[in-house]
Design an enzyme around this catalytic site. Structure first.
Site, PDB file in Angstrom:
ATOM      1  N   ASN A   1      23.722   1.411 -11.071  1.00 21.93           N
ATOM      2  CA  ASN A   1      23.097   0.164 -10.602  1.00 21.93           C
ATOM      3  C   ASN A   1      22.778   0.209  -9.117  1.00 21.93           C
ATOM      4  O   ASN A   1      22.585  -0.827  -8.480  1.00 21.93           O
ATOM      5  CB  ASN A   1      24.003  -1.037 -10.883  1.00 21.93           C
ATOM      6  CG  ASN A   1      24.248  -1.274 -12.349  1.00 21.93           C
ATOM      7  OD1 ASN A   1      25.386  -1.297 -12.793  1.00 21.93           O
ATOM      8  ND2 ASN A   1      23.194  -1.417 -13.128  1.00 21.93           N
TER       9      ASN A   1
ATOM     10  N   HIS B   1      31.563  -4.490 -14.199  1.00 18.51           N
ATOM     11  CA  HIS B   1      31.579  -4.822 -12.763  1.00 18.51           C
ATOM     12  C   HIS B   1      32.766  -5.678 -12.360  1.00 18.51           C
ATOM     13  O   HIS B   1      32.817  -6.182 -11.240  1.00 18.51           O
ATOM     14  CB  HIS B   1      30.285  -5.519 -12.339  1.00 18.51           C
ATOM     15  CG  HIS B   1      29.068  -4.669 -12.448  1.00 18.51           C
ATOM     16  ND1 HIS B   1      27.882  -4.978 -11.803  1.00 18.51           N
ATOM     17  CD2 HIS B   1      28.838  -3.515 -13.102  1.00 18.51           C
ATOM     18  CE1 HIS B   1      26.981  -4.050 -12.076  1.00 18.51           C
ATOM     19  NE2 HIS B   1      27.537  -3.157 -12.863  1.00 18.51           N
TER      20      HIS B   1
ATOM     21  N   ASP C   1      30.815   1.156 -10.579  1.00 21.14           N
ATOM     22  CA  ASP C   1      29.372   0.968 -10.505  1.00 21.14           C
ATOM     23  C   ASP C   1      28.910   0.528  -9.112  1.00 21.14           C
ATOM     24  O   ASP C   1      29.263  -0.554  -8.640  1.00 21.14           O
ATOM     25  CB  ASP C   1      28.917  -0.096 -11.500  1.00 21.14           C
ATOM     26  CG  ASP C   1      29.514   0.080 -12.886  1.00 21.14           C
ATOM     27  OD1 ASP C   1      30.742   0.280 -12.975  1.00 21.14           O
ATOM     28  OD2 ASP C   1      28.771   0.002 -13.870  1.00 21.14           O
TER      29      ASP C   1
ATOM     30  N   HIS D   1      30.934  -0.570 -16.317  1.00 22.18           N
ATOM     31  CA  HIS D   1      29.881  -1.397 -16.919  1.00 22.18           C
ATOM     32  C   HIS D   1      30.038  -2.886 -16.663  1.00 22.18           C
ATOM     33  O   HIS D   1      29.052  -3.568 -16.405  1.00 22.18           O
ATOM     34  CB  HIS D   1      29.749  -1.158 -18.428  1.00 22.18           C
ATOM     35  CG  HIS D   1      28.635  -1.952 -19.074  1.00 22.18           C
ATOM     36  ND1 HIS D   1      27.304  -1.757 -18.748  1.00 22.18           N
ATOM     37  CD2 HIS D   1      28.646  -2.932 -20.008  1.00 22.18           C
ATOM     38  CE1 HIS D   1      26.551  -2.579 -19.481  1.00 22.18           C
ATOM     39  NE2 HIS D   1      27.342  -3.306 -20.233  1.00 22.18           N
TER      40      HIS D   1
ATOM     41  N   HIS E   1      21.732   2.060 -18.093  1.00 24.33           N
ATOM     42  CA  HIS E   1      20.530   1.935 -17.264  1.00 24.33           C
ATOM     43  C   HIS E   1      20.117   3.279 -16.656  1.00 24.33           C
ATOM     44  O   HIS E   1      19.406   3.310 -15.637  1.00 24.33           O
ATOM     45  CB  HIS E   1      20.771   0.925 -16.138  1.00 24.33           C
ATOM     46  CG  HIS E   1      20.957  -0.489 -16.615  1.00 24.33           C
ATOM     47  ND1 HIS E   1      19.936  -1.222 -17.177  1.00 24.33           N
ATOM     48  CD2 HIS E   1      22.050  -1.290 -16.622  1.00 24.33           C
ATOM     49  CE1 HIS E   1      20.393  -2.423 -17.502  1.00 24.33           C
ATOM     50  NE2 HIS E   1      21.674  -2.483 -17.184  1.00 24.33           N
TER      51      HIS E   1
END
Length: 273
Positions: free
Chosen positions: A40, A181, A8, A179, A68
């Site tokens: 992100n 991180h 991410d 997801h 997201h």
């Protein structure tokens, strides 16, 4: 085939690290295909079309999203015009874009990229990721039309990511989680020949709370009260992910290596050749 997946991308720090390092890594590691999770990349929440183009121009062949996916509203239209951006398979049925795509590497070999969202501990119930993934893998058997298959499992629970890895074992070249991180240390080739890592970690500043400037998350944990918005941390980012090599005939992984480039966690990656 030499494949690289990067986790991410977190805010400006992550975008700068991609722009500053991915072109070099493609050359030094002689990479054939690169996938980057970019959900992100735009202020820590979602991805704009402009930032998606920046990641692609830096050397990514495909950008995956996540829960997201459409926090940045222009992605609703951008994804319809840019097939190299992949949203989750099991997102809302009315969602624009695609959850899987067949792409060519620089030598013309076909790579299938797909993504699913998990269900455990996620904020809203998504459709069953296992049946959605099974349908795609049945249509694209590994070593047939697709000479490599990369699966991004975007979910909270490590157990669900591991289950998806074993579910896809022998049917995908790489299954990698995103997801949380936070990079895990379990890179391996599963018994059926699938390269696996529970979570790739983030491309962001690790002097943070999962990529966010520390002050506001810590205030909320300590006092239970919010004072401001979360803001992405802006220190030097570490590129985190997974590198694998595959057998061209079978599409199965022959080796896997965790990638930690730059920033606070730099430690590993394939040697330049």
């Amino acid at each position: 085939m030499r494949l690289l997946f990067l986790g991410d991308v977190m805010g400006r720090a992550g975008r700068d690290a991609i722009a500053g390092n991915l072109p070099r890594l493609r050359d030094e590691w002689k990479l054939d295909f690169v996938v980057v999770n970019g959900e992100n990349a735009s202020n820590g929440m979602g991805l704009t079309g402009e930032h998606a183009r920046g990641i692609l121009n830096a050397g990514a062949d495909v950008v995956t999203l996540g829960d997201h996916a459409f926090d940045q509203k222009d992605m609703l239209s951008f994804i319809e015009s840019e097939p190299r951006v992949i949203r989750p398979l099991n997102f809302a049925k009315q969602a624009p874009g695609r959850g899987a795509g067949l792409f060519s590497d620089r030598r013309g070999r076909k790579v299938l990229v797909t993504q699913v969202l998990g269900q455990v501990f996620m904020k809203r119930p998504f459709d069953d990721p296992f049946s959605a993934m099974d349908e795609v893998l049945r249509r694209h058997p590994l070593g047939g039309q697709a000479q490599a298959i990369l699966v991004d499992v975007h979910c909270e629970a490590t157990s669900e990511k591991m289950a998806m890895g074993h579910f896809c074992d022998g049917r995908a070249s790489m299954v990698v989680g995103t997801h949380t991180h936070v990079p895990t240390g379990d890179a391996q080739v599963l018994p059926g020949g699938t390269g696996f890592l529970s979570d790739a970690g983030m491309c962001g500043d690790y002097d943070s709370v999962i990529g966010m400037d520390k002050a506001e998350p810590m205030r909320r944990f300590i006092t239970g009260m919010a004072k401001g918005r979360f803001q992405p941390a802006l220190g030097e980012a570490t590129l985190s992910g997974l590198y694998i090599e595959t057998d061209d005939r079978t599409g199965k992984a022959t080796c896997v290596k965790m990638v930690r480039q730059g920033g606070r966690l730099e430690q590993s990656g394939p040697e330049a050749r």
